[in-house]
Design a protein around this motif. Structure first.
Motif, short mmCIF file in Angstrom:
data_model
loop_
_atom_site.label_atom_id
_atom_site.label_comp_id
_atom_site.label_asym_id
_atom_site.label_seq_id
_atom_site.Cartn_x
_atom_site.Cartn_y
_atom_site.Cartn_z
N HIS A 201 2.61 -62.98 9.12
CA HIS A 201 3.80 -62.31 8.61
C HIS A 201 4.79 -61.94 9.71
N ASN A 202 4.39 -62.11 10.96
CA ASN A 202 5.32 -61.90 12.06
C ASN A 202 5.98 -63.19 12.51
N GLN A 203 5.65 -64.32 11.86
CA GLN A 203 6.27 -65.60 12.18
C GLN A 203 7.36 -65.87 11.15
N LEU A 204 8.59 -65.72 11.58
CA LEU A 204 9.71 -65.87 10.64
C LEU A 204 10.06 -67.33 10.39
N PHE A 205 9.95 -68.17 11.40
CA PHE A 205 10.44 -69.53 11.26
C PHE A 205 9.35 -70.58 11.41
N HIS A 206 8.44 -70.38 12.36
CA HIS A 206 7.40 -71.40 12.61
C HIS A 206 6.07 -70.90 12.05
N LYS A 207 6.00 -70.87 10.74
CA LYS A 207 4.78 -70.36 10.12
C LYS A 207 3.69 -71.43 10.12
N THR A 208 2.47 -71.01 10.32
CA THR A 208 1.33 -71.92 10.23
C THR A 208 0.20 -71.21 9.50
N ASN A 209 -0.51 -71.98 8.71
CA ASN A 209 -1.66 -71.44 7.97
C ASN A 209 -2.97 -71.76 8.67
N TYR A 210 -2.89 -72.35 9.87
CA TYR A 210 -4.11 -72.83 10.53
C TYR A 210 -5.13 -71.71 10.70
N GLN A 211 -4.73 -70.62 11.32
CA GLN A 211 -5.68 -69.55 11.61
C GLN A 211 -6.22 -68.94 10.33
N VAL A 212 -5.36 -68.75 9.34
CA VAL A 212 -5.80 -68.19 8.05
C VAL A 212 -6.85 -69.10 7.43
N HIS A 213 -6.55 -70.40 7.37
CA HIS A 213 -7.48 -71.35 6.76
C HIS A 213 -8.77 -71.49 7.56
N TYR A 214 -8.65 -71.36 8.88
CA TYR A 214 -9.86 -71.47 9.71
C TYR A 214 -10.85 -70.35 9.38
N PHE A 215 -10.36 -69.12 9.37
CA PHE A 215 -11.28 -68.00 9.11
C PHE A 215 -11.70 -67.95 7.64
N GLU A 216 -10.85 -68.44 6.74
CA GLU A 216 -11.26 -68.55 5.34
C GLU A 216 -12.38 -69.58 5.20
N MET A 217 -12.28 -70.67 5.98
CA MET A 217 -13.34 -71.68 5.98
C MET A 217 -14.65 -71.09 6.48
N ILE A 305 -21.52 -77.97 6.21
CA ILE A 305 -20.87 -78.88 7.16
C ILE A 305 -19.63 -79.52 6.54
N GLN A 306 -19.69 -79.82 5.25
CA GLN A 306 -18.56 -80.46 4.58
C GLN A 306 -17.31 -79.59 4.64
N LEU A 307 -17.48 -78.28 4.55
CA LEU A 307 -16.34 -77.38 4.67
C LEU A 307 -15.64 -77.56 6.02
N LYS A 308 -16.43 -77.68 7.08
CA LYS A 308 -15.86 -77.86 8.42
C LYS A 308 -15.20 -79.22 8.55
N VAL A 309 -15.84 -80.25 8.01
CA VAL A 309 -15.30 -81.61 8.10
C VAL A 309 -13.95 -81.69 7.39
N GLU A 310 -13.87 -81.11 6.19
CA GLU A 310 -12.62 -81.15 5.44
C GLU A 310 -11.52 -80.37 6.15
N PHE A 311 -11.87 -79.24 6.75
CA PHE A 311 -10.89 -78.46 7.51
C PHE A 311 -10.38 -79.28 8.69
N TYR A 312 -11.29 -79.91 9.42
CA TYR A 312 -10.90 -80.69 10.60
C TYR A 312 -10.02 -81.85 10.20
N LYS A 313 -10.36 -82.54 9.13
CA LYS A 313 -9.56 -83.69 8.69
C LYS A 313 -8.15 -83.25 8.33
N GLU A 314 -8.03 -82.12 7.62
CA GLU A 314 -6.71 -81.64 7.19
C GLU A 314 -5.82 -81.34 8.39
N TYR A 315 -6.33 -80.60 9.35
CA TYR A 315 -5.48 -80.18 10.46
C TYR A 315 -5.39 -81.21 11.57
N ASN A 316 -6.39 -82.06 11.70
CA ASN A 316 -6.26 -83.16 12.66
C ASN A 316 -5.25 -84.17 12.18
#
Length: 321
Positions: A201-217, A305-316
């Motif tokens: 919420h402190n990123q006004l222009f260059h928002k990324t969901n990476y960290q949120v999705h990582y810890f949700e994973m 493991i599949q959760l990690k694989v899918e996360f890696y594929k999405e962001y890679n």
């Protein structure tokens, strides 16, 4: 935001707002400081959203007050009519956050018995100075990068300890698994998600969901570990399957970093499935129940493991695009 930094922001925004309003010779200059205090929030996004809401609410309040005071005069009961019209309207447009500061400005009109364009501009100027300086100071937000990286390391360390604990239990059967580390990981993930959502919420222009999705994973993986901890408690019989699964836990523990795709582990699980099918049938009820539990643990590990694989594929994929 640390309390010390928030305090400094409040002091500077308040004092400068009052000073600037006084320098411009605005009446009720101290109200600019109060509005600045109300406008210092924890994130840039919430600050901009609140400033917009209160600006619209202020326009609405001054317009209604001008109309009511012009028609009925400057009496206490006319203030009640103003509130009767303004408050429901503000709630209707979801501008209720501006009710308090806007009404303070309206009381200035009542006290001065003045609704001239000049005095209305005075009240608008008070609001713009207070809210504007608050926004300016809220552009600075301390970086959460170091704290987020520390959470990455803590989460990975706890996951590694949990998986190695599973390995030890299958190999040695050393007591019941009370899942203390898993509950500890729940708490760490909750804290980490609070920080990454705040950082987002402190990123006004260059928002990324990476960290949120990582810890949700990782949170989804930990739910699977909760279930696995219960099943492991029933594996009290030594077997080759236990040794095989224990080796999988050990290998997975060594491949937890966020950069590791962990795809090879899925291939290992496919081989373990084949090995389990080729094993002789269980000879007792206890062996049968243990085999069934081990098979379920293998399925759970595949999901883990599949959760990690899918996360890696999405962001890679996004990084390569």
């Amino acid at each position: 935001m640390p309390i010390f930094q928030r305090t400094i922001k409040l002091i500077l925004a308040t004092v400068l707002a009052i000073y600037l309003a006084s320098w411009l010779d605005l009446t009720y200059a101290t109200s600019a400081g109060i509005i600045a205090i109300l406008s210092i929030l924890d994130t840039r996004k919430s600050s901009f959203k609140m400033a917009r809401t209160r600006l619209l609410s202020t326009f609405l309040a001054l317009a209604i007050a001008w109309l009511i005071f012009s028609l009925f005069g400057f009496e206490m009961w006319t203030l009640a009519i103003y509130l009767l019209l303004y408050v429901p309207t503000a709630y209707h447009f979801k501008w209720e956050a501006g009710i308090a500061p806007s009404t303070v400005l309206v009381t200035h009109l009542l006290l001065e018995k003045n609704t001239s364009p000049t005095f209305l501009a005075n009240e608008l100027g008070i609001f713009l100075i207070g809210a504007g300086l608050a926004l300016l100071f809220n552009l600075y937000m301390p970086s959460q990068e170091a704290k987020i990286q520390a959470y990455h390391e803590e989460v990975n360390d706890l996951l590694k300890q949990i998986l190695l604990r599973f390995e030890s239990f299958l190999l040695n059967g050393d007591g019941r698994n009370e899942a203390k580390l898993i509950h500890q990981l729940d708490d760490v993930l909750q804290d980490a998600l609070h920080v990454v959502y705040l950082d987002r919420h402190n990123q006004l222009f260059h928002k990324t969901n990476y960290q949120v999705h990582y810890f949700e994973m990782r949170k989804a993986q930990n739910k699977i570990l909760h279930k696995m901890a219960k099943n492991i408690n029933s594996c009290q019989l030594e077997s080759r399957e236990s040794i095989i699964l224990a080796s999988l836990f050990e290998r997975c523990a060594q491949q937890l970093s966020q950069e590791n795709p962990a795809i090879e582990l899925l291939d290992d699980i496919a081989l373990f499935h084949q090995t389990f099918r080729e094993r002789p049938l269980p000879q007792s009820r206890q062996e049968f129940e243990t085999r069934a539990t081990l098979f379920q643990l293998l399925q759970d590990m595949k999901e883990f493991i599949q959760l990690k694989v899918e996360f890696y594929k999405e962001y890679n994929y996004k990084a390569e695009a």
